[in-house]
Design a protein around this motif. Structure first.
Motif, short mmCIF file in Angstrom:
data_model
loop_
_atom_site.label_atom_id
_atom_site.label_comp_id
_atom_site.label_asym_id
_atom_site.label_seq_id
_atom_site.Cartn_x
_atom_site.Cartn_y
_atom_site.Cartn_z
N LEU A 112 0.82 -1.22 0.00
CA LEU A 112 0.00 0.00 0.00
C LEU A 112 0.85 1.27 0.00
O LEU A 112 0.41 2.31 -0.48
CB LEU A 112 -0.92 0.01 1.23
N ALA A 113 2.06 1.18 0.52
CA ALA A 113 2.88 2.37 0.69
C ALA A 113 3.41 2.90 -0.64
O ALA A 113 3.98 3.98 -0.68
CB ALA A 113 4.03 2.07 1.63
N ARG A 114 3.23 2.16 -1.71
CA ARG A 114 3.82 2.60 -2.98
C ARG A 114 2.95 3.61 -3.73
O ARG A 114 3.36 4.13 -4.75
CB ARG A 114 4.10 1.41 -3.88
N TYR A 115 1.73 3.88 -3.20
CA TYR A 115 0.87 4.84 -3.88
C TYR A 115 1.14 6.24 -3.34
O TYR A 115 0.99 6.48 -2.16
CB TYR A 115 -0.60 4.46 -3.71
N PRO A 116 1.52 7.14 -4.22
CA PRO A 116 1.88 8.48 -3.74
C PRO A 116 0.65 9.30 -3.37
O PRO A 116 -0.33 9.32 -4.12
CB PRO A 116 2.58 9.10 -4.96
N ALA A 117 0.69 9.93 -2.21
CA ALA A 117 -0.40 10.82 -1.81
C ALA A 117 0.11 12.25 -1.82
O ALA A 117 -0.55 13.15 -2.32
CB ALA A 117 -0.93 10.44 -0.44
N ASP A 118 1.30 12.47 -1.29
CA ASP A 118 1.91 13.80 -1.23
C ASP A 118 0.91 14.84 -0.70
O ASP A 118 0.28 14.60 0.31
CB ASP A 118 2.47 14.21 -2.59
N ASP A 119 0.78 15.96 -1.38
CA ASP A 119 -0.10 17.03 -0.91
C ASP A 119 -1.50 16.96 -1.51
O ASP A 119 -2.35 17.78 -1.19
CB ASP A 119 0.50 18.40 -1.24
N GLY A 120 -1.74 15.99 -2.37
CA GLY A 120 -3.03 15.89 -3.06
C GLY A 120 -4.23 15.84 -2.13
O GLY A 120 -5.15 16.65 -2.28
N PRO A 121 -4.25 14.92 -1.14
CA PRO A 121 -5.40 14.85 -0.24
C PRO A 121 -5.61 16.14 0.56
O PRO A 121 -6.75 16.57 0.74
CB PRO A 121 -5.07 13.68 0.68
N ALA A 122 -4.53 16.77 1.02
CA ALA A 122 -4.67 18.02 1.78
C ALA A 122 -5.25 19.11 0.89
O ALA A 122 -6.15 19.85 1.29
CB ALA A 122 -3.32 18.45 2.35
N TYR A 123 -4.75 19.19 -0.33
CA TYR A 123 -5.26 20.21 -1.26
C TYR A 123 -6.74 19.97 -1.55
O TYR A 123 -7.54 20.91 -1.54
CB TYR A 123 -4.43 20.16 -2.56
N LEU A 124 -7.09 18.73 -1.80
CA LEU A 124 -8.49 18.41 -2.12
C LEU A 124 -9.41 18.67 -0.92
O LEU A 124 -10.53 19.14 -1.09
CB LEU A 124 -8.58 16.94 -2.55
N THR A 125 -8.91 18.39 0.29
CA THR A 125 -9.69 18.65 1.49
C THR A 125 -9.97 20.14 1.64
O THR A 125 -11.10 20.55 1.90
CB THR A 125 -8.95 18.12 2.75
N ILE A 126 -8.94 20.95 1.45
CA ILE A 126 -9.11 22.41 1.53
C ILE A 126 -10.09 22.87 0.46
O ILE A 126 -10.98 23.68 0.73
CB ILE A 126 -7.74 23.12 1.37
N LEU A 127 -9.94 22.35 -0.74
CA LEU A 127 -10.81 22.74 -1.85
C LEU A 127 -12.27 22.40 -1.55
O LEU A 127 -13.17 23.23 -1.71
CB LEU A 127 -10.35 22.03 -3.12
N LEU A 128 -12.51 21.18 -1.07
CA LEU A 128 -13.88 20.75 -0.80
C LEU A 128 -14.50 21.50 0.37
O LEU A 128 -15.64 21.96 0.29
CB LEU A 128 -13.91 19.24 -0.52
N ILE A 129 -13.76 21.63 1.46
CA ILE A 129 -14.32 22.30 2.63
C ILE A 129 -14.53 23.78 2.34
O ILE A 129 -15.54 24.36 2.74
CB ILE A 129 -13.42 22.07 3.86
N GLY A 130 -13.62 24.38 1.60
CA GLY A 130 -13.79 25.79 1.22
C GLY A 130 -15.02 26.01 0.38
O GLY A 130 -15.76 26.96 0.60
N HIS A 131 -15.28 25.12 -0.56
CA HIS A 131 -16.41 25.31 -1.47
C HIS A 131 -17.72 24.79 -0.91
O HIS A 131 -18.77 25.33 -1.22
CB HIS A 131 -16.13 24.63 -2.82
#
Ligand SMILES: [Zn+2]
Length: 131
Positions: free
Chosen positions: A46-65
Motif C-alpha cells: 500500500l505504501a507505494r501509492y503516492p499521496a503527497d499534498d493531493g489529499p490536503a489540497y483536495l480537502t481544503i478545496l472541498l471544505i472551502g467550497h
C-alpha cells in the motif's frame, strides 16, 4: 505485460472506508494518516501509492467550497460578534477537516490504485534517466 483493470469507483469507495483498495478487507491506515506498508489481509503493497499534498489540497478545496462559501450566505455569521463566532466556526471547521482528511486520503490512494500510479514507477524512471 497484461493490463490489469481496477474499477475506479470501487477502489475509491474502498479507500473512503479506510480499507485496502485491492481486497477491501485490510485496514489502509495504521495510525491517523499513516498508510500501512502492506495490507494485513492480502499483502498488497500500500505504501507505494503516492499521496503527497493531493489529499490536503483536495480537502481544503472541498471544505472551502462546500462549507465556508455557503456559510457566508447566513446572516448570523456576519451579525454575531467575531469573539463569539470565530471560535465556534474555527473549531467546527477543524473537526470537519480532521474527519474528512483521512477519508479523502483513502479515496486518493484508491484512485492511485485504480489508475496504477505508483511511486516505484517514478523511482524507476528516475533511475533510468540517471543511467
Ligand atoms: Zn488488501
Amino acid at each position: 505485460m497484461a493490463e490489469i483493470h481496477h474499477p475506479l469507483f470501487r477502489s475509491i469507495g474502498r479507500g473512503l472506508s479506510h480499507h485496502c483498495p485491492a481486497c477491501a478487507k485490510g485496514r489502509l491506515f495504521g495510525k491517523y494518516l499513516k498508510v500501512q506498508p502492506r495490507c494485513e489481509a492480502c499483502g498488497h503493497e500500500l505504501a507505494r501509492y503516492p499521496a503527497d499534498d493531493g489529499p490536503a489540497y483536495l480537502t481544503i478545496l472541498l471544505i472551502g467550497h462546500l462549507i465556508v462559501g455557503p456559510a457566508l450566505f447566513f446572516p448570523i455569521v456576519w451579525e454575531t460578534s467575531p469573539a463569539i463566532s470565530l471560535p465556534i466556526i474555527l473549531t467546527a471547521l477543524t473537526l470537519v477537516t480532521l474527519v474528512a482528511l483521512p477519508r479523502i486520503k483513502g479515496a486518493w490512494i484508491g484512485m492511485m490504485y485504480a489508475l496504477q500510479v505508483t511511486d516505484r514507477e517514478q523511482r524507476l524512471h528516475t533511475a533510468d534517466a540517471a543511467d
